[in-house]
Design an enzyme around this catalytic site. Structure first.
Site, PDB file in Angstrom:
ATOM      1  N   SER A  10     -34.989 -13.151 -44.778  1.00  0.00           N
ATOM      2  CA  SER A  10     -35.859 -14.200 -45.310  1.00  0.00           C
ATOM      3  C   SER A  10     -35.107 -15.175 -46.205  1.00  0.00           C
ATOM      4  O   SER A  10     -35.667 -16.199 -46.605  1.00  0.00           O
ATOM      5  CB  SER A  10     -37.020 -13.574 -46.093  1.00  0.00           C
ATOM      6  OG  SER A  10     -36.513 -12.805 -47.175  1.00  0.00           O
ATOM      7  N   HIS A  66     -42.096 -13.550 -47.818  1.00  0.00           N
ATOM      8  CA  HIS A  66     -41.628 -12.824 -46.639  1.00  0.00           C
ATOM      9  C   HIS A  66     -42.702 -12.835 -45.544  1.00  0.00           C
ATOM     10  O   HIS A  66     -42.401 -13.061 -44.363  1.00  0.00           O
ATOM     11  CB  HIS A  66     -41.292 -11.377 -47.019  1.00  0.00           C
ATOM     12  CG  HIS A  66     -40.179 -11.270 -48.013  1.00  0.00           C
ATOM     13  ND1 HIS A  66     -38.946 -10.744 -47.696  1.00  0.00           N
ATOM     14  CD2 HIS A  66     -40.109 -11.617 -49.326  1.00  0.00           C
ATOM     15  CE1 HIS A  66     -38.165 -10.758 -48.758  1.00  0.00           C
ATOM     16  NE2 HIS A  66     -38.858 -11.290 -49.768  1.00  0.00           N
ATOM     17  N   ASP A 119     -38.567  -7.274 -41.319  1.00  0.00           N
ATOM     18  CA  ASP A 119     -37.898  -7.758 -42.527  1.00  0.00           C
ATOM     19  C   ASP A 119     -36.737  -6.833 -42.857  1.00  0.00           C
ATOM     20  O   ASP A 119     -36.796  -5.621 -42.633  1.00  0.00           O
ATOM     21  CB  ASP A 119     -38.905  -7.791 -43.690  1.00  0.00           C
ATOM     22  CG  ASP A 119     -38.375  -8.551 -44.894  1.00  0.00           C
ATOM     23  OD1 ASP A 119     -37.534  -7.982 -45.623  1.00  0.00           O
ATOM     24  OD2 ASP A 119     -38.789  -9.690 -45.118  1.00  0.00           O
TER      25      ASP A 119
END
Length: 260
Positions: free
Chosen positions: A148, A20, A125
């Protein structure tokens, strides 16, 4: 003072796991190439780690990327269990939970940066949505959720409507429901963690994927229709690659000529 402001400042909030971290650091490089300041936020240990492991370019040579390594509370880190019936790396969940304590650090940073720019863009994220939730208090801030994994996986897992369309399309070509199942992919505890993060992701203005339409055109088209129905935007900005295109083409040409 207003004349010296940046028109846009970007803040990156990755999940502190290598796969990530790496993707958002490469995206930071692409954005900073347009003279847009990028502030990369991470835990102290993992921020150093991703910079040391980075390949293809040196982050220390780019003056428009600023790294913020913040502390998080201590957490238990059990060893991986290779004999577990569930193959999800559940030993990493304590780190993910601890990373949510970055919220106060991020809120303070956003407050500070907000006064230095006309537009503050937060890219986070999908599993760090709770950390950035305070951006809603700033009049010039907006956020975008970064996924991701592939648009295909995201559609199957997060969108019931689009997921059903994909299943019908895939099954018509001989793929079974079992092949598309997420059973055994996550532990019950991690599913709860994902659920909480996705609830706060609803505050964002749109989604960003590390893919392109050449690779996932049909899936992205379906997701974009759904996004527009909710007044959201969708961006396919990848795939991120630190290699220089010219050098890569030269290597391919050299290899091909040896086969002639």
């Amino acid at each position: 003072m207003v004349a010296n402001q940046n028109k846009v400042v970007v803040v990156m909030i990755p999940l502190p796991l290598q796969g990530h971290l790496n993707q958002l650091l490469h995206l930071s490089r692409l954005i900073s190439a347009h003279n847009v300041p990028v502030h990369f936020v991470c835990t102290a240990a993992h921020g150093r780690q991703v910079r040391l492991r980075l390949q293809g370019w040196n982050p220390n040579t780019i003056s428009t990327i600023f790294f913020h390594d913040f502390p998080i509370p201590p957490f238990a880190c059990p060893p991986p269990n290779p004999n577990s019936t569930n193959k999800f790396p559940s030993h990493l969940q304590p780190l993910c939970e601890a990373a949510t304590h970055l919220r106060n650090h991020v809120a303070s940073l956003l407050q500070k940066l907000s006064s230095t720019t006309n537009r503050l863009v937060v890219i986070h994220d999908s599993l760090m949505s709770t950390v950035v939730q305070d951006f809603v208090c700033l009049p010039n801030a907006e956020s975008y959720t970064f996924h991701s994994v592939s648009a295909f996986s995201t559609a199957l897992y997060t969108s019931e409507k689009v997921g059903e369309q994909i299943r019908k399309l895939i099954e018509s070509k001989g793929t079974t429901e079992y092949d598309l199942s997420f059973d055994g992919c996550f532990t019950p505890d991690f599913k709860k963690f994902i659920g909480v993060q996705h609830e706060y992701a609803k505050l964002s203005s749109g989604r960003i994927y590390n893919t392109c339409r050449v690779i996932e055109q049909p899936i992205l088209d379906l997701l974009e229709i759904e996004a527009r129905s909710r007044n959201k935007t969708l961006w396919a900005l990848g795939p991120f690659n630190p290699l220089e295109l010219k050098r890569l083409l030269q290597q391919i040409f050299k290899y091909v000529t040896t086969l002639v």
